[in-house]
Design an enzyme around this catalytic site. Structure first.
Site, PDB file in Angstrom:
ATOM      1  N   CYS A 158       0.754  -1.409   0.050  1.00 59.18           N
ATOM      2  CA  CYS A 158       0.115  -0.124   0.214  1.00 59.18           C
ATOM      3  C   CYS A 158       0.709   1.327  -0.124  1.00 59.18           C
ATOM      4  O   CYS A 158       0.299   2.482  -0.193  1.00 59.18           O
ATOM      5  CB  CYS A 158      -0.828  -0.027   1.177  1.00 59.18           C
ATOM      6  SG  CYS A 158      -1.915  -1.468   1.034  1.00 59.18           S
ATOM      7  N   HIS A 161      -9.079   3.087  -2.461  1.00 55.16           N
ATOM      8  CA  HIS A 161      -7.709   3.022  -2.354  1.00 55.16           C
ATOM      9  C   HIS A 161      -7.140   2.003  -3.224  1.00 55.16           C
ATOM     10  O   HIS A 161      -6.877   0.785  -3.136  1.00 55.16           O
ATOM     11  CB  HIS A 161      -7.496   2.141  -1.090  1.00 55.16           C
ATOM     12  CG  HIS A 161      -6.300   1.724  -0.387  1.00 55.16           C
ATOM     13  ND1 HIS A 161      -4.894   2.348  -0.954  1.00 55.16           N
ATOM     14  CD2 HIS A 161      -6.039   0.619   0.212  1.00 55.16           C
ATOM     15  CE1 HIS A 161      -4.197   1.665  -0.370  1.00 55.16           C
ATOM     16  NE2 HIS A 161      -4.732   0.493   0.290  1.00 55.16           N
ATOM     17  N   CYS A 214      -0.247   2.376   6.315  1.00 51.48           N
ATOM     18  CA  CYS A 214       0.128   1.083   6.993  1.00 51.48           C
ATOM     19  C   CYS A 214       0.412   0.183   5.602  1.00 51.48           C
ATOM     20  O   CYS A 214       0.075   0.587   4.454  1.00 51.48           O
ATOM     21  CB  CYS A 214      -1.036   0.321   7.776  1.00 51.48           C
ATOM     22  SG  CYS A 214      -2.614   0.211   6.855  1.00 51.48           S
ATOM     23  N   GLY A 240       0.530  -3.850   4.225  1.00 47.95           N
ATOM     24  CA  GLY A 240       0.561  -5.341   4.469  1.00 47.95           C
ATOM     25  C   GLY A 240       1.695  -6.084   4.678  1.00 47.95           C
ATOM     26  O   GLY A 240       2.867  -5.839   4.206  1.00 47.95           O
TER      27      GLY A 240
END
Length: 423
Positions: free
Chosen positions: A122, A376, A407, A409
């Site tokens: 991300c 997103h 954040c 993954g």
């Protein structure tokens, strides 16, 4: 510096120690300033709902080309002057390189300019920015283009791939395959983030985004995209996409409260307080300050510091709460010094936790909405956040600082501090 001090002593015997120190500091600052990594311009496409939105039939190379060419056209810069192009992309087809290089040529870039992709989940769009910044800081290039793109309509996360059978014997390794929705539930449970708090945060995201859209706040950061849409009967039509299609102006707390938990029967994470699955692209033009000034180009922002950190994979959403303090420490700033925090809203649970943990006033967080309302598109988001933030700071017409964070993954967090130098 010591040699300069000796020489100046011969040339200017009256130069006192105090005067020398002042002069040396000014010279150091001037030299350092000329090597600043600065943002010249940034644009993004509208963000479409995956599978059913405006870009459901648009390939990622077309999305990417739209912003790559628009940024350089707006800036009045020939692509021949670019030293490198880096593209953040998570769901990478064609071994990663193909989409970026095809978009490169569709944009009219010469084959002499290199391009590559980067995948840090991300944060890929932000990582592309930091990679180009690193190339500038090392002296490898003077100008570069950082991009992010994702088509979640045409590609899906799917199978995790070939992994060792030993994964099940290592707790941390096993946690890396925890579904993202379950990491949200873990954060909510361990840190006491209630369903009510999550829904209230989600509502706030839609309200801020709705106001921004209605007021035209996104106009200067967005490039219209001409593309095709395929109807259910197979017919094609040309459309011009000019706005995000995930923002729901009519969202209410009552409506959000009716949604069922999406990942566990007694959970608190729903489709309404999670980020949307989306399509989109963004591009950021960066350069060394001295080169940018020599070309007579404007400065939209200055990179002051960045940090990437690791956190437990099963609560990966806490990443910004760890990365932001580290980036601020490197920049010599505090939470109070920052005017705007663009924190990716992967899930309301983790966004609320990070905001509360760091003591950030809610009015400073995602003033134009975040991923819950906007969407997103994985590889695009970091670059999109930066574009949105710098254009927002410019509208304030004063010097200001902003932080972009998200954040990541498998258990990481990233953050970068930028300064808008003022009009």
């Amino acid at each position: 510096m010591q040699r300069l001090k000796i020489i100046s002593g011969h040339l200017c015997p009256s130069f006192s120690e105090e005067k020398w120190t002042v002069w040396a500091n000014e010279c150091t600052a001037a030299v350092a300033g000329s090597d600043d990594v600065v943002v010249i311009h940034g644009l993004r496409t509208p963000i479409g709902k995956a599978k059913r939105g405006a870009f459901k039939d648009t390939t990622p190379d077309e999305l990417l080309s739209a912003v790559m060419s628009a940024v350089l056209k707006d800036a009045g810069l020939s692509p021949h002057l670019l030293g490198d192009v880096c593209v953040g992309n998570v769901l990478q087809p064609g071994a990663g390189a193909l989409v970026a290089r095809v978009a490169h040529f569709l944009s009219g870039f010469p084959d002499s300019v290199p391009v590559y992709t980067v995948n840090r989940q991300c944060s890929s769009g932000l990582q592309a920015v930091l990679n180009i910044a690193g190339a500038i800081q090392s002296g490898s290039v003077d100008l570069g283009l950082a991009c992010g793109v994702e088509s979640m309509s045409l590609r899906s996360i799917g199978n995790p791939g070939d992994l060792s059978s030993r994964l099940v014997d290592n707790n941390k390794a096993r946690d890396c395959i925890t579904p993202m929705g379950m990491t949200s539930e873990n954060v909510a449970e361990r840190f006491g983030i209630s369903r009510e708090k999550q829904d209230a945060f989600a509502l706030m995201s839609h309200q801020k985004a709705s106001r921004a859209q209605a007021s035209g706040a996104f106009h200067d950061e967005m490039v219209a995209v001409v593309t095709k849409m395929v109807d259910e009967d197979g017919g094609e039509r040309r459309v011009t996409v000019t706005k995000d299609d995930g923002i729901r102006a009519g969202t209410t707390l009552a409506g959000l409260a009716k949604l069922r938990p999406a990942f566990k029967p007694d959970g608190t994470t729903t489709a309404g307080n999670s980020s949307q699955v989306s399509d989109g692209a963004a591009a950021v033009l960066l350069g060394r300050r001295s080169a940018v000034e020599a070309l007579g180009m404007p400065v939209l922002g200055v990179l002051r510091a960045s940090a990437v950190v690791g956190v437990p994979p099963d609560i990966m959403g806490i990443g910004p709460a760890v990365a932001i303090p580290e980036a601020l420490r490197k920049a010599g700033l505090s939470v109070d010094d920052i005017d705007v925090f663009e924190i990716n809203e992967a899930f309301a649970s983790q966004a609320v936790y990070c905001v509360e943990k760091l003591g950030i006033p809610l009015e400073k967080v995602n003033p134009n909405g975040g991923a819950i309302a906007l969407g997103h598109p994985l590889g695009c988001t970091g670059a999109r956040q930066l574009v949105t933030m710098l254009h927002h700071l410019r509208r304030q017409q004063r010097r200001a600082y902003g932080v972009v964070s998200m954040c990541i993954g498998t258990g990481m967090g990233a953050a970068a501090v930028f300064e808008y130098p003022g009009p």
